[in-house]
Design a protein around this motif. Structure first.
Motif, mmCIF file in Angstrom:
data_model
loop_
_atom_site.group_PDB
_atom_site.id
_atom_site.type_symbol
_atom_site.label_atom_id
_atom_site.label_comp_id
_atom_site.label_asym_id
_atom_site.label_seq_id
_atom_site.Cartn_x
_atom_site.Cartn_y
_atom_site.Cartn_z
ATOM 1 N N TRP A 139 0.861 -1.178 0.000
ATOM 2 C CA TRP A 139 0.000 0.000 0.000
ATOM 3 C C TRP A 139 0.904 1.237 0.000
ATOM 4 C CZ3 TRP A 139 -5.064 0.338 -0.845
ATOM 5 C CH2 TRP A 139 -5.895 -0.767 -0.590
ATOM 6 N N TYR A 140 0.619 2.153 -0.915
ATOM 7 C CA TYR A 140 1.362 3.401 -1.014
ATOM 8 C C TYR A 140 0.405 4.580 -0.834
ATOM 9 C CZ TYR A 140 5.362 1.042 -3.296
ATOM 10 O OH TYR A 140 6.443 0.242 -3.594
ATOM 11 N N GLN A 141 0.941 5.671 -0.334
ATOM 12 C CA GLN A 141 0.226 6.945 -0.294
ATOM 13 C C GLN A 141 0.933 7.904 -1.257
ATOM 14 O OE1 GLN A 141 0.980 9.807 2.912
ATOM 15 N NE2 GLN A 141 -1.206 9.773 3.370
ATOM 16 N N GLN A 142 0.171 8.508 -2.164
ATOM 17 C CA GLN A 142 0.755 9.454 -3.106
ATOM 18 C C GLN A 142 0.038 10.790 -2.958
ATOM 19 O OE1 GLN A 142 0.536 8.511 -7.328
ATOM 20 N NE2 GLN A 142 2.385 9.712 -7.750
ATOM 21 N N ILE A 143 0.707 11.721 -2.296
ATOM 22 C CA ILE A 143 0.174 13.065 -2.141
ATOM 23 C C ILE A 143 0.434 13.837 -3.428
ATOM 24 C CG2 ILE A 143 0.474 15.229 -0.866
ATOM 25 C CD1 ILE A 143 1.040 13.501 1.610
ATOM 26 N N LEU A 144 -0.472 14.723 -3.778
ATOM 27 C CA LEU A 144 -0.378 15.476 -5.025
ATOM 28 C C LEU A 144 0.990 16.137 -5.171
ATOM 29 C CD1 LEU A 144 -2.048 16.374 -7.492
ATOM 30 C CD2 LEU A 144 -2.623 18.454 -6.211
ATOM 31 N N GLY A 145 1.631 15.872 -6.309
ATOM 32 C CA GLY A 145 2.929 16.486 -6.569
ATOM 33 C C GLY A 145 4.106 15.707 -6.023
ATOM 34 N N GLN A 146 3.835 14.549 -5.433
ATOM 35 C CA GLN A 146 4.914 13.735 -4.858
ATOM 36 C C GLN A 146 4.889 12.327 -5.441
ATOM 37 O OE1 GLN A 146 4.964 13.850 -0.574
ATOM 38 N NE2 GLN A 146 4.499 16.031 -0.491
ATOM 39 N N GLY A 147 5.979 11.611 -5.223
ATOM 40 C CA GLY A 147 6.016 10.216 -5.610
ATOM 41 C C GLY A 147 5.342 9.346 -4.559
ATOM 42 N N PRO A 148 5.031 8.112 -4.892
ATOM 43 C CA PRO A 148 4.397 7.222 -3.919
ATOM 44 C C PRO A 148 5.300 6.968 -2.709
ATOM 45 C CG PRO A 148 4.217 6.339 -6.154
ATOM 46 C CD PRO A 148 5.171 7.473 -6.210
ATOM 47 N N LYS A 149 4.687 6.912 -1.532
ATOM 48 C CA LYS A 149 5.399 6.591 -0.306
ATOM 49 C C LYS A 149 4.832 5.293 0.239
ATOM 50 C CE LYS A 149 4.466 8.246 3.842
ATOM 51 N NZ LYS A 149 4.278 9.153 4.999
ATOM 52 N N LEU A 150 5.718 4.320 0.495
ATOM 53 C CA LEU A 150 5.261 3.025 0.999
ATOM 54 C C LEU A 150 4.685 3.162 2.396
ATOM 55 C CD1 LEU A 150 5.170 -0.097 0.528
ATOM 56 C CD2 LEU A 150 7.349 -0.190 1.761
ATOM 57 N N LEU A 151 3.475 2.641 2.589
ATOM 58 C CA LEU A 151 2.856 2.608 3.912
ATOM 59 C C LEU A 151 3.089 1.253 4.572
ATOM 60 C CD1 LEU A 151 -0.573 4.352 3.205
ATOM 61 C CD2 LEU A 151 1.412 5.318 4.386
ATOM 62 N N ILE A 152 2.821 0.188 3.834
ATOM 63 C CA ILE A 152 2.927 -1.154 4.406
ATOM 64 C C ILE A 152 3.156 -2.158 3.290
ATOM 65 C CG2 ILE A 152 0.437 -1.562 4.372
ATOM 66 C CD1 ILE A 152 0.805 -3.050 7.085
ATOM 67 N N GLN A 153 3.939 -3.198 3.614
ATOM 68 C CA GLN A 153 4.223 -4.277 2.680
ATOM 69 C C GLN A 153 3.891 -5.600 3.352
ATOM 70 O OE1 GLN A 153 8.315 -4.416 1.268
ATOM 71 N NE2 GLN A 153 8.138 -6.573 0.698
ATOM 72 N N PHE A 154 3.087 -6.411 2.661
ATOM 73 C CA PHE A 154 2.744 -7.753 3.129
ATOM 74 C C PHE A 154 3.441 -8.798 2.268
ATOM 75 C CE2 PHE A 154 -0.763 -6.979 6.026
ATOM 76 C CZ PHE A 154 -1.332 -5.785 5.597
ATOM 77 N N GLN A 155 3.837 -9.885 2.907
ATOM 78 C CA GLN A 155 4.281 -11.071 2.189
ATOM 79 C C GLN A 155 3.351 -12.186 2.643
ATOM 80 O OE1 GLN A 155 8.502 -11.477 1.306
ATOM 81 N NE2 GLN A 155 8.394 -13.522 2.194
ATOM 82 N N ASN A 156 2.530 -12.651 1.697
ATOM 83 C CA ASN A 156 1.399 -13.520 2.036
ATOM 84 C C ASN A 156 0.536 -12.766 3.057
ATOM 85 O OD1 ASN A 156 2.057 -15.728 0.261
ATOM 86 N ND2 ASN A 156 3.782 -16.127 1.632
ATOM 87 N N ASN A 157 0.290 -13.307 4.234
ATOM 88 C CA ASN A 157 -0.561 -12.578 5.172
ATOM 89 C C ASN A 157 0.231 -11.936 6.304
ATOM 90 O OD1 ASN A 157 0.103 -14.932 6.411
ATOM 91 N ND2 ASN A 157 -1.935 -15.416 7.148
#
Lengths: 119, 112
Positions: A34-52
């Motif tokens: 899951w990434y958050q992309q604020i207007l004018g910026q690149g995506p910022k990683l919020l969380i990474q899952f591997q399987n569950n």
């Protein structure tokens, strides 16, 4: 091959309300982001899952954001309560696991995103 | 702190012109990816560069990875309106790492 699906595509809420986003990754992709992309910026990683399981949630504001991937497939990201600064596009991406492919640099496939506006 | 700095942030040129977009860092990356994102869509991978000094071509787009693997460039020849979009570079800090660090993007507009 179906791509990464996300819903809803757009959401407008008032501050202090809660909201949830859903993601269905590409079939067979064990890793989900899951990434958050604020207007004018690149995506910022919020969380990474591997399987569950959670691999990296170091940039997730855990006092208000939560995410789960209970069966290792679909995932839900929740914000409660929302703040004005949470207005952004929330992108979901998926990729194969290291070792599933011989190429060591893994392409991430992105969904179309959910555009959240907090008023 | 922005690990990957892209320049320029905005670029508007006429169809047929050439352009170069830069992605710079003080950190070494094991690989660097370039994505293009169109309005209302997620980023789509264009290319991955892995070896220092590597050059890859994708039709009119030429990608180069710096010798020290700290920077990269994207050169577009004879730009077309269809090249309009947000160009993002993203780096992986170690081989096999799945976590990517994204630059802030270059918003490119090609005017007919």
């Amino acid at each position: 091959e179906a791509g990464v699906a996300q819903s809803p595509r757009y959401k407008i809420i008032e501050k202090r309300q809660s909201v949830a986003f859903w993601c269905n990754p590409i079939s067979g992709h064990a890793t989900l982001y899951w990434y958050q992309q604020i207007l004018g910026q690149g995506p910022k990683l919020l969380i990474q899952f591997q399987n569950n399981g959670v691999v990296d949630d170091s940039q997730l504001p855990k006092d208000r954001f939560s995410a789960e991937r209970l069966k290792g497939v679909d995932s839900t990201l929740k914000i409660q309560p929302a703040k004005l600064e949470d207005s952004a596009v929330y992108l979901c991406a998926s990729s194969i696991l290291p070792g599933q492919g011989h190429f060591p640099h893994y392409e991430q496939y992105f969904g179309p995103g959910t555009r959240l506006t907090v008023t | 702190t922005q690990l990957l700095e892209q320049s320029p942030q905005f670029l508007s040129i006429q169809e047929g012109e050439n352009l170069t977009v830069y992605c710079n860092s003080s950190s070494v990356f094991s690989s660097l990816q370039w994505y293009r994102q169109e309005p209302g869509e997620g980023p789509v991978l264009l290319v991955t560069v892995v070896t220092g000094g590597e050059v890859k071509k994708l039709k009119r787009l030429t990608f180069q990875f710096g010798d020290a693997r700290k920077d990269s460039s994207l050169h577009i020849t004879a730009a077309q309106p269809g090249d309009t979009g947000l160009y993002l570079c993203a780096g992986a800090r170690s081989e096999g790492a799945q976590k990517l660090v994204f630059g802030q993007g270059t918003r490119l507009t090609i005017n007919p």
